[in-house]
Write a protein that holds these residues in place. Structure first.
Motif, PDB file in Angstrom:
ATOM      1  N   ALA A  18     144.054  28.197  14.702  1.00  0.00           N
ATOM      2  CA  ALA A  18     144.806  26.982  15.021  1.00  0.00           C
ATOM      3  C   ALA A  18     144.906  26.036  13.821  1.00  0.00           C
ATOM      4  O   ALA A  18     145.938  25.390  13.621  1.00  0.00           O
ATOM      5  CB  ALA A  18     144.172  26.271  16.208  1.00  0.00           C
ATOM      6  N   ASP A  19     143.856  25.984  13.004  1.00  0.00           N
ATOM      7  CA  ASP A  19     143.873  25.102  11.828  1.00  0.00           C
ATOM      8  C   ASP A  19     144.410  25.800  10.580  1.00  0.00           C
ATOM      9  O   ASP A  19     144.407  25.222   9.493  1.00  0.00           O
ATOM     10  CB  ASP A  19     142.491  24.522  11.562  1.00  0.00           C
ATOM     11  N   LEU A  20     144.850  27.054  10.714  1.00  0.00           N
ATOM     12  CA  LEU A  20     145.424  27.873   9.636  1.00  0.00           C
ATOM     13  C   LEU A  20     144.428  28.204   8.533  1.00  0.00           C
ATOM     14  O   LEU A  20     144.802  28.692   7.475  1.00  0.00           O
ATOM     15  CB  LEU A  20     146.675  27.211   9.035  1.00  0.00           C
ATOM     16  N   ALA A  21     143.149  27.984   8.776  1.00  0.00           N
ATOM     17  CA  ALA A  21     142.119  28.202   7.764  1.00  0.00           C
ATOM     18  C   ALA A  21     141.499  29.588   7.818  1.00  0.00           C
ATOM     19  O   ALA A  21     140.628  29.909   7.011  1.00  0.00           O
ATOM     20  CB  ALA A  21     141.017  27.146   7.906  1.00  0.00           C
ATOM     21  N   ASP A  31     136.750  44.464  18.731  1.00  0.00           N
ATOM     22  CA  ASP A  31     135.946  43.486  17.996  1.00  0.00           C
ATOM     23  C   ASP A  31     136.842  42.308  17.633  1.00  0.00           C
ATOM     24  O   ASP A  31     138.009  42.487  17.283  1.00  0.00           O
ATOM     25  CB  ASP A  31     135.393  44.089  16.700  1.00  0.00           C
ATOM     26  N   ALA A  32     136.294  41.112  17.689  1.00  0.00           N
ATOM     27  CA  ALA A  32     137.010  39.915  17.260  1.00  0.00           C
ATOM     28  C   ALA A  32     136.404  39.467  15.931  1.00  0.00           C
ATOM     29  O   ALA A  32     135.203  39.193  15.849  1.00  0.00           O
ATOM     30  CB  ALA A  32     136.889  38.813  18.302  1.00  0.00           C
ATOM     31  N   LEU A  33     137.220  39.432  14.897  1.00  0.00           N
ATOM     32  CA  LEU A  33     136.750  39.106  13.549  1.00  0.00           C
ATOM     33  C   LEU A  33     137.545  37.937  12.989  1.00  0.00           C
ATOM     34  O   LEU A  33     138.667  37.676  13.414  1.00  0.00           O
ATOM     35  CB  LEU A  33     136.925  40.319  12.633  1.00  0.00           C
ATOM     36  N   SER A  34     136.959  37.269  12.020  1.00  0.00           N
ATOM     37  CA  SER A  34     137.631  36.151  11.370  1.00  0.00           C
ATOM     38  C   SER A  34     137.450  36.276   9.863  1.00  0.00           C
ATOM     39  O   SER A  34     136.343  36.544   9.387  1.00  0.00           O
ATOM     40  CB  SER A  34     137.010  34.833  11.860  1.00  0.00           C
ATOM     41  N   VAL A  35     138.542  36.098   9.121  1.00  0.00           N
ATOM     42  CA  VAL A  35     138.486  36.136   7.662  1.00  0.00           C
ATOM     43  C   VAL A  35     139.022  34.792   7.161  1.00  0.00           C
ATOM     44  O   VAL A  35     140.185  34.457   7.420  1.00  0.00           O
ATOM     45  CB  VAL A  35     139.336  37.277   7.068  1.00  0.00           C
ATOM     46  N   PRO A  36     138.200  34.014   6.463  1.00  0.00           N
ATOM     47  CA  PRO A  36     138.671  32.723   5.959  1.00  0.00           C
ATOM     48  C   PRO A  36     139.873  32.879   5.023  1.00  0.00           C
ATOM     49  O   PRO A  36     139.943  33.832   4.235  1.00  0.00           O
ATOM     50  CB  PRO A  36     137.465  32.173   5.204  1.00  0.00           C
ATOM     51  N   ALA A  37     140.796  31.946   5.106  1.00  0.00           N
ATOM     52  CA  ALA A  37     141.989  31.970   4.256  1.00  0.00           C
ATOM     53  C   ALA A  37     141.600  31.972   2.780  1.00  0.00           C
ATOM     54  O   ALA A  37     142.220  32.665   1.970  1.00  0.00           O
ATOM     55  CB  ALA A  37     142.889  30.776   4.571  1.00  0.00           C
ATOM     56  N   ILE A  65     142.996  25.799   1.242  1.00  0.00           N
ATOM     57  CA  ILE A  65     144.118  26.743   1.346  1.00  0.00           C
ATOM     58  C   ILE A  65     144.354  27.092   2.819  1.00  0.00           C
ATOM     59  O   ILE A  65     143.411  27.200   3.589  1.00  0.00           O
ATOM     60  CB  ILE A  65     143.869  28.021   0.501  1.00  0.00           C
ATOM     61  N   ALA A  66     145.616  27.255   3.179  1.00  0.00           N
ATOM     62  CA  ALA A  66     145.972  27.572   4.555  1.00  0.00           C
ATOM     63  C   ALA A  66     146.915  28.763   4.587  1.00  0.00           C
ATOM     64  O   ALA A  66     147.658  29.012   3.637  1.00  0.00           O
ATOM     65  CB  ALA A  66     146.641  26.361   5.217  1.00  0.00           C
TER      66      ALA A  66
END
Length: 101
Positions: A18-21, A31-37, A65-66
């Motif tokens: 949501a914050d584009l980060a 699996d739910a994963l997240s990679v920072p921008a 960065i976004a």
């Protein structure tokens, strides 16, 4: 006797947070994963970024960065960033490695 094949997970779905980060990724193994921008931007392997690294002019950080756009190429994602960079193609196995998989 039944045999089950071991299949490596791949990217099944994705979206920007949501914050584009960050890039939020769901794998075929659910699996739910997240990679920072910033990690994505720092890990870009396009010719422009590769040359900038070689010449010693690639930044060490990209604070704030976004992600501005995501294009699905089938085998990978083309991700655009708020600094105007839009040349990076991230193959799906590479994305999972950046997420620690």
């Amino acid at each position: 006797m039944t045999m089950t094949a071991l299949v490596a997970p791949t990217v099944a779905d994705y979206e920007a947070s949501a914050d584009l980060a960050a890039l939020l990724v769901r794998t075929t193994h659910d699996d739910a994963l997240s990679v920072p921008a910033e990690r994505l931007r720092l890990s870009c392997k396009c010719a422009h970024c590769t040359r900038a690294r070689f010449d010693g002019r690639f930044p060490e950080t990209f604070p704030g960065i976004a992600i501005t756009e995501i294009g699905d190429l089938g085998y990978g994602l083309n991700i655009s960033f708020s600094d105007g960079h839009n040349r990076g193609i991230y193959p799906k196995p590479y994305l999972l490695s950046l997420a620690g998989r």
